[in-house]
Design an enzyme around this catalytic site. Structure first.
Site, PDB file in Angstrom:
ATOM      1  N   ASP A  83       0.824  -1.217   0.000  1.00 55.94           N
ATOM      2  CA  ASP A  83       0.000   0.000   0.000  1.00 55.94           C
ATOM      3  C   ASP A  83       0.851   1.257   0.000  1.00 55.94           C
ATOM      4  OD1 ASP A  83      -2.760  -0.415  -0.142  1.00 55.94           O
ATOM      5  OD2 ASP A  83      -2.902  -0.983   1.979  1.00 55.94           O
ATOM      6  N   LYS A 113      -0.528  -0.456  -4.253  1.00 54.81           N
ATOM      7  CA  LYS A 113      -1.979  -0.216  -4.251  1.00 54.81           C
ATOM      8  C   LYS A 113      -2.225   1.199  -3.759  1.00 54.81           C
ATOM      9  CE  LYS A 113      -4.921  -2.248  -1.162  1.00 54.81           C
ATOM     10  NZ  LYS A 113      -5.449  -1.071  -0.431  1.00 54.81           N
ATOM     11  N   GLU A 182     -14.101  -2.440  -1.701  1.00 53.53           N
ATOM     12  CA  GLU A 182     -14.305  -2.598  -0.250  1.00 53.53           C
ATOM     13  C   GLU A 182     -15.662  -2.049   0.177  1.00 53.53           C
ATOM     14  OE1 GLU A 182     -11.081  -1.387   2.306  1.00 53.53           O
ATOM     15  OE2 GLU A 182     -12.225  -1.837   4.109  1.00 53.53           O
TER      16      GLU A 182
HETATM   17  O1  KIV Z   1      -4.745  -2.150   4.176  1.00 51.03           O
HETATM   18  C1  KIV Z   1      -5.484  -3.123   3.955  1.00 51.03           C
HETATM   19  O2  KIV Z   1      -5.475  -4.138   4.647  1.00 51.03           O
HETATM   20  C2  KIV Z   1      -6.399  -3.025   2.826  1.00 51.03           C
HETATM   21  C3  KIV Z   1      -7.453  -4.075   2.702  1.00 51.03           C
HETATM   22  C4  KIV Z   1      -8.569  -3.729   3.605  1.00 51.03           C
HETATM   23  C5  KIV Z   1      -7.892  -4.252   1.305  1.00 51.03           C
HETATM   24  O3  KIV Z   1      -6.322  -2.101   2.073  1.00 51.03           O
END
Ligand code: KIV
Length: 278
Positions: A83, A113, A182
């Site tokens: 992320d 992401k 989500e």
């Molecule tokens: O950070 C995370 O765990 C996520 C999931 C909820 C998809 O983005």
């Protein structure tokens, strides 16, 4: 050999369900590896489940880089998606490029992401045109929790559902290889999944997505006071851990541990590293 984004795309074409789980460290990454899970998310949910914050907002690039590198070291087979944390990609496309590059180069992830739809699509395009694999994330976007007014299902009205479809299509058009959906009504997620050619990965978005992602700690019941409604229930490990630690503490207090059989001389006590556990 590591799973590739191309293989993930092929799974949708073949109608094969895609499994994804979050991981943050040696323990969770090793477990995902042993379970043969093809795609692992180093989620910024680490802010809550590892670092003890009440949202993902305080998570930094340093946090993400360090945890991504740990996961990549301990899970050599799955595709690792890391992320981009809050405000690491919204300020400018240049900043997004620099931070995405860090996750790939220092964090050893294969993809990043980021959250958002139409508004963030130009940034996704810039990243993908620079050779960075991007996963989108629409619907409930946790980094905007304060703006969205809490953890709420999105796309409940015809108008907001249509906007969500536009968001997902814009992210696909910008070159994303997959999109997380989500907290959406299952029928909205089903429509988005049908309209997209890239895989959708659902969390709290019903059974019709091409794949599912779950937070490691939620799935295994590791946090006794927090288990969202959409979390799969595949373990209640908090109870097991609490019981084991209580017994250990009790045994030490009552001189039952260690026994002479369990205490061994320093020379027989091996160094503990991830790769050497004799
Ligand atoms: O950070 C995370 O765990 C996520 C999931 C909820 C998809 O983005």
């Amino acid at each position: 050999m590591r799973v590739t984004t191309r293989q993930i795309a092929q799974m949708k074409r073949r109608g094969e369900r895609i499994v994804m789980v979050t991981a943050y460290d040696a323990l969770s990454a090793g477990a995902a590896e042993r379970a043969g899970i093809p795609m692992v998310l180093v989620g910024d949910s680490l802010g809550q489940v590892v670092l003890g914050f009440d949202s993902t907002v305080p998570v930094s690039m340093e946090d993400m880089v360090r945890h991504s590198a740990a996961v990549a070291r301990c899970a050599p087979s799955p595709l690792i998606v890391a992320d981009l944390p809050f405000m690491s990609y919204q300020v400018s496309e240049e900043m997004a490029l620099g931070n995405a590059a860090r996750l790939l180069q220092e964090g050893a992830a294969q993809a990043v992401k980021l959250e958002g739809g139409v508004a963030i699509a130009p940034t996704v395009k810039r990243l993908t045109e620079s050779g960075i694999a991007v996963m989108g994330h629409v619907g409930f976007t946790p980094q905007s929790v304060h703006q969205l007014g809490g953890y709420r299902v999105q796309g409940r009205t015809e108008k907001t559902a249509a906007r969500l479809l536009e968001d997902a299509l814009a992210i696909q058009e910008a070159g994303a290889f997959a999109v997380v959906l989500e907290l959406l009504p299952p029928e909205v997620a089903a429509t988005v999944t049908e309209r997209l050619t890239v895989p959708t990965i659902g969390i709290g978005a019903g059974p019709e997505c091409d794949g599912q992602v779950q937070v490691f700690h939620d799935l295994l019941g590791l946090l006794p006071d927090f288990r969202p409604r959409h979390a799969g229930r595949y373990g209640d490990l908090a109870g097991v851990i609490d019981e084991a630690l209580s017994r250990y503490a009790d045994d030490v207090r009552h001189h039952r541990f260690p026994t002479s059989a369990e205490s061994f001389p320093a020379s027989a006590s091996p160094a503990r590293t991830v790769n050497s556990r004799e």
